[in-house]
Design a protein around this motif. Structure first.
Motif, PDB file in Angstrom:
ATOM      1  N   GLY A  94       0.625  -1.309   0.034  1.00 32.18           N
ATOM      2  CA  GLY A  94       0.021   0.088  -0.069  1.00 32.18           C
ATOM      3  C   GLY A  94       0.872   1.342  -0.273  1.00 32.18           C
ATOM      4  N   HIS A  95       1.954   1.159   0.018  1.00 33.67           N
ATOM      5  CA  HIS A  95       2.795   2.333  -0.119  1.00 33.67           C
ATOM      6  C   HIS A  95       2.680   3.120  -1.457  1.00 33.67           C
ATOM      7  N   LEU A  96       2.753   4.361  -1.253  1.00 34.09           N
ATOM      8  CA  LEU A  96       2.284   5.307  -2.559  1.00 34.09           C
ATOM      9  C   LEU A  96       3.865   5.703  -3.118  1.00 34.09           C
ATOM     10  N   LEU A  97       3.961   5.811  -4.458  1.00 29.70           N
ATOM     11  CA  LEU A  97       5.148   6.449  -5.179  1.00 29.70           C
ATOM     12  C   LEU A  97       4.865   7.671  -5.407  1.00 29.70           C
ATOM     13  N   GLN A  98       3.759   8.151  -5.557  1.00 31.28           N
ATOM     14  CA  GLN A  98       3.294   9.441  -5.873  1.00 31.28           C
ATOM     15  C   GLN A  98       2.202   9.890  -4.812  1.00 31.28           C
ATOM     16  N   LEU A  99       2.167  11.280  -4.496  1.00 31.91           N
ATOM     17  CA  LEU A  99       1.366  11.788  -3.498  1.00 31.91           C
ATOM     18  C   LEU A  99       0.727  13.206  -3.945  1.00 31.91           C
ATOM     19  N   HIS A 100      -0.347  13.354  -4.056  1.00 30.69           N
ATOM     20  CA  HIS A 100      -0.904  14.973  -4.300  1.00 30.69           C
ATOM     21  C   HIS A 100      -1.353  15.557  -2.950  1.00 30.69           C
ATOM     22  N   VAL A 101      -1.001  16.437  -2.527  1.00 32.38           N
ATOM     23  CA  VAL A 101      -1.354  17.227  -1.432  1.00 32.38           C
ATOM     24  C   VAL A 101      -2.026  18.526  -1.895  1.00 32.38           C
ATOM     25  N   PRO A 102      -3.372  18.919  -1.777  1.00 33.16           N
ATOM     26  CA  PRO A 102      -3.801  20.189  -2.392  1.00 33.16           C
ATOM     27  C   PRO A 102      -3.300  21.256  -1.752  1.00 33.16           C
ATOM     28  N   GLY A 103      -3.339  22.427  -2.180  1.00 39.80           N
ATOM     29  CA  GLY A 103      -3.303  23.512  -1.462  1.00 39.80           C
ATOM     30  C   GLY A 103      -4.236  23.730  -0.418  1.00 39.80           C
ATOM     31  N   GLY A 104      -3.896  24.136   0.762  1.00 36.28           N
ATOM     32  CA  GLY A 104      -5.081  24.358   1.679  1.00 36.28           C
ATOM     33  C   GLY A 104      -5.124  23.371   2.894  1.00 36.28           C
ATOM     34  N   VAL A 105      -4.307  22.517   2.864  1.00 35.28           N
ATOM     35  CA  VAL A 105      -4.360  21.218   3.502  1.00 35.28           C
ATOM     36  C   VAL A 105      -3.103  21.302   4.714  1.00 35.28           C
ATOM     37  N   TRP A 106      -3.092  21.235   5.768  1.00 39.48           N
ATOM     38  CA  TRP A 106      -2.193  20.957   6.984  1.00 39.48           C
ATOM     39  C   TRP A 106      -1.706  19.532   6.495  1.00 39.48           C
ATOM     40  N   LYS A 107      -0.109  19.679   6.539  1.00 42.39           N
ATOM     41  CA  LYS A 107       0.611  18.433   6.160  1.00 42.39           C
ATOM     42  C   LYS A 107       2.079  18.368   7.205  1.00 42.39           C
TER      43      LYS A 107
END
Length: 161
Positions: A94-107
């Motif tokens: 289940g590991h991701l090679l690519q991840l999108h984090v939209p603007g406006g999200v605390w990360k």
């Protein structure tokens, strides 16, 4: 690895180096001022700096896993929902090679235990990254906004307020 890639400490934690900015294109006009169409960095967490503290970006970010140990990402959306994802090479688990984090999200991110002692990713940011578009997480304010995630926020923010 840090010296080989020419990385510098990042104030959110970890190490980084800008590897690209679209300076061959016209700047984009944003509400915060002109920005590059896109920028990209290397970003590394290691045993000396294993956490990228909670922070907020206005721009969308695509993360690409390269090598090393897996990195766990905690994302708190404006509605208070929490998503925890892992970037790494073990896609069968289940590991991701690519991840999108939209603007406006605390990360926030943290290095998971493994055999290498580091995790290396790249980030592509659009509109291009500018420190004026980033906010570091204030522990008290984040807990007030998202009390259901208090333990995680305390773990992934600095103690000073």
């Amino acid at each position: 690895m840090i010296g080989t890639l020419g990385l510098e400490p990042h104030f959110e934690g970890g190490y980084f180096r800008r590897t690209y900015q679209a300076d061959h294109r016209e700047l984009l006009e944003t509400l915060s001022g002109p920005r590059y169409l896109m920028t990209s960095i290397y970003y590394l967490l290691d045993q000396q700096s294993p956490v990228g503290q909670f922070h907020f970006n206005r721009s969308d970010i695509l993360h690409y896993f390269h090598l090393g140990d897996a990195i766990e990402y905690s994302l708190i959306h404006a509605n208070g929902s929490l998503h925890t994802l892992v970037m790494g090479s073990d896609i069968l688990s289940g590991h991701l090679l690519q991840l999108h984090v939209p603007g406006g999200v605390w990360k926030a991110s943290r290095l998971l235990d493994g055999e290498y002692g580091f995790g290396l990713i790249s980030e592509a940011v659009s509109p291009g990254f500018d420190f004026a578009d980033m906010e570091m997480g204030n522990r008290k304010k984040l807990i007030a906004a998202y009390p259901q995630h208090r333990a995680l926020i305390e773990k992934l923010t600095r103690g000073e307020d």
